[in-house]
Design an enzyme around this catalytic site. Structure first.
Site, mmCIF file in Angstrom:
data_model
loop_
_atom_site.group_PDB
_atom_site.id
_atom_site.type_symbol
_atom_site.label_atom_id
_atom_site.label_comp_id
_atom_site.label_asym_id
_atom_site.label_seq_id
_atom_site.Cartn_x
_atom_site.Cartn_y
_atom_site.Cartn_z
ATOM 1 N N ALA A 1 51.984 30.206 45.331
ATOM 2 C CA ALA A 1 50.562 29.976 45.600
ATOM 3 C C ALA A 1 49.836 31.234 46.041
ATOM 4 C CB ALA A 1 50.402 28.880 46.655
ATOM 5 N N HIS B 1 50.281 34.250 44.795
ATOM 6 C CA HIS B 1 49.885 34.938 43.567
ATOM 7 C C HIS B 1 48.679 34.250 42.918
ATOM 8 C CE1 HIS B 1 54.290 36.096 43.687
ATOM 9 N NE2 HIS B 1 53.721 37.271 43.519
ATOM 10 N N VAL C 1 48.697 34.861 52.346
ATOM 11 C CA VAL C 1 48.742 33.410 52.166
ATOM 12 C C VAL C 1 50.043 32.912 52.790
ATOM 13 C CG1 VAL C 1 48.765 31.511 50.502
ATOM 14 C CG2 VAL C 1 47.362 33.552 50.076
ATOM 15 N N ASN D 1 57.950 35.232 39.257
ATOM 16 C CA ASN D 1 58.405 34.237 40.223
ATOM 17 C C ASN D 1 57.227 33.821 41.105
ATOM 18 O OD1 ASN D 1 60.317 32.539 41.396
ATOM 19 N ND2 ASN D 1 60.834 34.018 42.974
ATOM 20 N N GLY E 1 47.826 41.614 47.565
ATOM 21 C CA GLY E 1 47.940 40.870 48.814
ATOM 22 C C GLY E 1 48.138 41.792 50.004
ATOM 23 N N GLU E 2 47.580 41.389 51.139
ATOM 24 C CA GLU E 2 47.713 42.177 52.363
ATOM 25 C C GLU E 2 49.067 41.966 53.043
ATOM 26 O OE1 GLU E 2 44.356 41.406 54.867
ATOM 27 O OE2 GLU E 2 42.933 42.378 53.507
ATOM 28 N N LYS E 3 49.878 41.021 52.543
ATOM 29 C CA LYS E 3 51.223 40.881 53.116
ATOM 30 C C LYS E 3 51.977 42.192 52.991
ATOM 31 C CE LYS E 3 54.682 38.951 50.926
ATOM 32 N NZ LYS E 3 55.812 39.923 51.060
ATOM 33 N N MET F 1 54.093 33.683 52.406
ATOM 34 C CA MET F 1 54.654 33.349 51.103
ATOM 35 C C MET F 1 55.234 34.592 50.450
ATOM 36 S SD MET F 1 52.083 30.569 49.393
ATOM 37 C CE MET F 1 51.853 28.963 50.162
#
Length: 288
Positions: free
Chosen positions: A35, A37, A177, A32, A148-150, A185
């Site tokens: 941007a 990713h 991002v 899924n 990702g750092e999210k 995101m």
């Protein structure tokens, strides 16, 4: 671009790349794709000469079966996006391939960092994450992997696992991002209704208010956390937590700590949002 499902086919292709002197960068995903990713893929391209992306909705990291069932599967669209981004190989294993015994048999657990925040809110989640990432690392054997750092706590857990198990893999973190309105995101943003989507950026704004207060010198961390949770509730969120933690190990931050991170999780309708903001505080010095 090559798409493989079988582990043997994956390993054969990777062997030919290594014989040719290629360096392999790896991006694990659950599909899924958005941007964020694709930004991971672009970063991987800068770090390796070949990029492998896995797409696998990992059942062992879901703490609720309804969440697993509802998670969007968009393999055809994902492959098209990855081809456009220039990925070299997509690995798309099935649950039966990843877990031939029907579920977790051998488990990889990372104590400490897996036990609080997301670990406390989602029972068994991080055991599923660390086990599947360890398996994927073993299959791909990348030189570098990009995350990702999210998912700040997840990134820290993976780094600790790599250190503890002496894996020769560099773990690269990419800053979160965001959408133009500040919302991080996430594949789960698709669960938001139109009204909730308009409200969702408030989550990041409230965490930003905590960061601004810290920069202005507030040191009553417990009060700041409570205030932020109340602000979220007043705007229609159901907060799991808002915490100020040390960036190095995610233990509760103390006033003498300079590198900290503000982390939060909150429900908005059917979507559970997570976000974080790392920051460096000025060192407190005593004056005579």
């Amino acid at each position: 671009m090559i798409i493989v499902q079988a582990i043997d086919a994956l390993r054969e292709e990777l062997k030919s790349w290594r014989r040719a002197g290629e360096t392999i960068a790896f991006v694990p995903t659950m599909g899924n794709l958005h941007a964020g990713h694709i930004a991971l893929v672009k970063r991987a391209q800068a770090l390796g000469s070949k990029v492998v992306v896995s797409i696998f909705v990992n059942p062992t990291q879901f703490d609720r079966q309804e969440d697993l069932a509802a998670y969007p599967r968009t393999l055809t669209e994902d492959c098209a996006k990855l081809q456009a981004a220039g990925a070299d190989l997509i690995f798309t294993p099935t649950p039966a391939l990843m877990y031939p015994s029907g579920g977790l048999a051998t488990k990889v657990e990372v104590p400490g960092v897996s036990e609080w925040l997301e670990g406390a809110s989602r029972s068994g989640h991080f055991t599923g994450v660390s086990t599947v990432v360890c398996k994927l690392f073993h299959m791909v054997q990348p030189d570098v992997a990009v995350f990702g750092e999210k998912d700040f706590q997840q990134l820290m857990l993976i780094r600790q696992m790599v250190r503890d198990l002496d894996m020769d893999i560099h773990i690269e973190g990419l800053p979160t991002v965001r959408e133009s309105d500040g919302l991080a995101m996430s594949s789960r943003n698709g669960y938001l209704t139109t009204v909730e989507r308009k409200l969702a950026p408030s989550f990041h704004l409230i965490l930003r208010e905590v960061v601004d207060a810290l920069h202005k010198g507030r040191q009553d961390y417990a009060s700041l956390q409570i205030e932020a949770a109340k602000s979220l509730e007043s705007r229609g969120f159901r907060p799991d937590y808002v915490e100020i933690r040390r960036a190095v190990d995610l233990l509760p931050a103390q006033v003498e700590d300079t590198d900290v991170v503000v982390l939060g999780s909150a429900w908005l309708g059917k979507a559970r949002l997570i976000d974080n903001i790392p920051l460096t505080l000025k060192k407190v010095t005593e004056t005579s």
